[in-house]
Design an enzyme around this catalytic site. Sequence first.
Site, PDB file in Angstrom:
ATOM      1  CE  LYS A 212       1.248  11.223  21.835  1.00  0.00           C
ATOM      2  NZ  LYS A 212       2.005   9.990  21.847  1.00  0.00           N
TER       3      LYS A 212
ATOM      4  CE  LYS B 123       5.619  13.692  16.603  1.00  0.00           C
ATOM      5  NZ  LYS B 123       5.915  12.317  16.189  1.00  0.00           N
TER       6      LYS B 123
ATOM      7  CE  LYS C 251       5.961   4.798  16.769  1.00  0.00           C
ATOM      8  NZ  LYS C 251       5.684   5.239  18.132  1.00  0.00           N
TER       9      LYS C 251
HETATM   10  P1  ATP Z   1       3.259   8.539  18.617  1.00  0.00           P
HETATM   11  O1  ATP Z   1       2.401   9.283  17.666  1.00  0.00           O
HETATM   12  O2  ATP Z   1       2.663   7.253  19.118  1.00  0.00           O
HETATM   13  O3  ATP Z   1       3.834   9.389  19.715  1.00  0.00           O
HETATM   14  P2  ATP Z   1       5.719   8.849  17.157  1.00  0.00           P
HETATM   15  O4  ATP Z   1       5.744   8.647  15.683  1.00  0.00           O
HETATM   16  O5  ATP Z   1       5.783  10.226  17.693  1.00  0.00           O
HETATM   17  O6  ATP Z   1       4.473   8.043  17.721  1.00  0.00           O
HETATM   18  P3  ATP Z   1       7.564   7.928  19.205  1.00  0.00           P
HETATM   19  O7  ATP Z   1       7.616   6.496  19.639  1.00  0.00           O
HETATM   20  O8  ATP Z   1       6.903   8.918  20.102  1.00  0.00           O
HETATM   21  O9  ATP Z   1       6.926   7.987  17.741  1.00  0.00           O
HETATM   22  O10 ATP Z   1       9.046   8.411  18.914  1.00  0.00           O
HETATM   23  C1  ATP Z   1      10.082   7.546  18.483  1.00  0.00           C
HETATM   24  C2  ATP Z   1      11.277   8.334  18.023  1.00  0.00           C
HETATM   25  O11 ATP Z   1      11.010   8.883  16.730  1.00  0.00           O
HETATM   26  C3  ATP Z   1      11.644   9.514  18.915  1.00  0.00           C
HETATM   27  O12 ATP Z   1      13.059   9.606  18.964  1.00  0.00           O
HETATM   28  C4  ATP Z   1      11.058  10.696  18.203  1.00  0.00           C
HETATM   29  O13 ATP Z   1      11.743  11.882  18.507  1.00  0.00           O
HETATM   30  C5  ATP Z   1      11.244  10.289  16.736  1.00  0.00           C
HETATM   31  N1  ATP Z   1      10.238  10.897  15.870  1.00  0.00           N
HETATM   32  C6  ATP Z   1       8.900  10.752  15.963  1.00  0.00           C
HETATM   33  N2  ATP Z   1       8.270  11.415  14.969  1.00  0.00           N
HETATM   34  C7  ATP Z   1       9.246  12.004  14.222  1.00  0.00           C
HETATM   35  C8  ATP Z   1       9.245  12.827  13.054  1.00  0.00           C
HETATM   36  N3  ATP Z   1       8.118  13.175  12.462  1.00  0.00           N
HETATM   37  N4  ATP Z   1      10.426  13.234  12.553  1.00  0.00           N
HETATM   38  C9  ATP Z   1      11.596  12.883  13.138  1.00  0.00           C
HETATM   39  N5  ATP Z   1      11.662  12.119  14.243  1.00  0.00           N
HETATM   40  C10 ATP Z   1      10.518  11.666  14.793  1.00  0.00           C
HETATM   41 MG    MG Z   2       5.596  10.576  19.893  1.00  0.00          MG
END
Ligand code: ATP
Ligand code: MG
Length: 331
Positions: free
Chosen positions: A113, A194, A197
Amino acid sequence: MTKKRILSGIQPSGTLTLGNYIGALQHFVRLQEEEECYFCIVDYHAITLPRNVEQLRENKRKLAATYLAVGIDPEKATLFAQSDVSAHLELGWIMITTSYMGELERMTQFKEKSKEAESIPAGLFTYPSLQAADIVLYNATHVPVGDDQKQHLELARDLAQRFNQRYGETFVIPEPMIAEFGARIMSLTEPTSKMSKSSLVEGSYISLLDDLKTVEKKIKRAVTDSENEIRFDAVNKPAVSNLLTIYSSITNKSMAEAEEHFAGKGYGALKTEVAEVVVDMLKPFQEKYEYYYQSEELDKLMQHGAEKARKVANETLQKVRDTLGVGFTNV
Ligand code: ATP
Ligand code: MG
């Protein structure tokens, strides 16, 4: 048998994706039936990168509505925003003082990040320490997370252990809960990274709020490979394995059952069926979501959750303050 104490948080940093659903929310809904669960909107984590105020306000509400619409029941679980429970920041500071620069520098998410930032915000660096506080504040025994959070959870364990060694047994040491499949849903366009969002590539993720036609389109355009065999092999066939994982997670089938189901079929059929199960899951979700997003019930439920969370959190915080020998009055 004593219940597990579960804590997990999601950042209000964008619209949730299918990855968040499969890796996190889907498990939360199941866990609330059997364990003592705390689900948190970690808005203080979201501001570790600069955010537009209106956007954050909207994301926070969207996330609350999402938790409720997937089926988190505020009578069964405690659903709240991190910023509504000030103990998170107090204990967060204490966990920062328990952390070493070296271990925070090793966090791969920080490295990734901070690559994008011109100047690196200090909060982005120390946020895993705040995350450790989020967890130990509720004496969480288990933390269900996707693969991406494994390293942060290990840090949380190290910090809790270090604190206990320095000052005496205070914190429960949390265990990670990581599913065998679905812990890392991959991007549809780039199956080696991965699904996220905060990604800027529209076609790479399925947002839980995407219009259902768009969902279908995105899945049909997902990359595959040049073979024509449907089998799970994350190393050599990441794209097809990702689609299989999505299918098996949503239908609750084992990977072997999913492979058997698609034996002899082509990639076209795989995509059609994956799109079908995703759309069937999203349709009722989106209806409930619309209701909660504009309802005052949401505000009441979040207030109620904050009150429940504060009680537990303040108790731990007071214990920690006593252990440390700080303060003249109680929280
Ligand atoms: P950001 O990109 O803002 O970090 P993010 O999609 O990684 O967003 P988080 O809020 O960091 O979302 O994570 C929320 C939950 O979703 C956590 O438990 C994380 O492990 C899970 N998670 C995030 N991305 C994935 C993915 N691609 N597959 C499975 N679990 C995920
Ligand atoms: Mg994340």
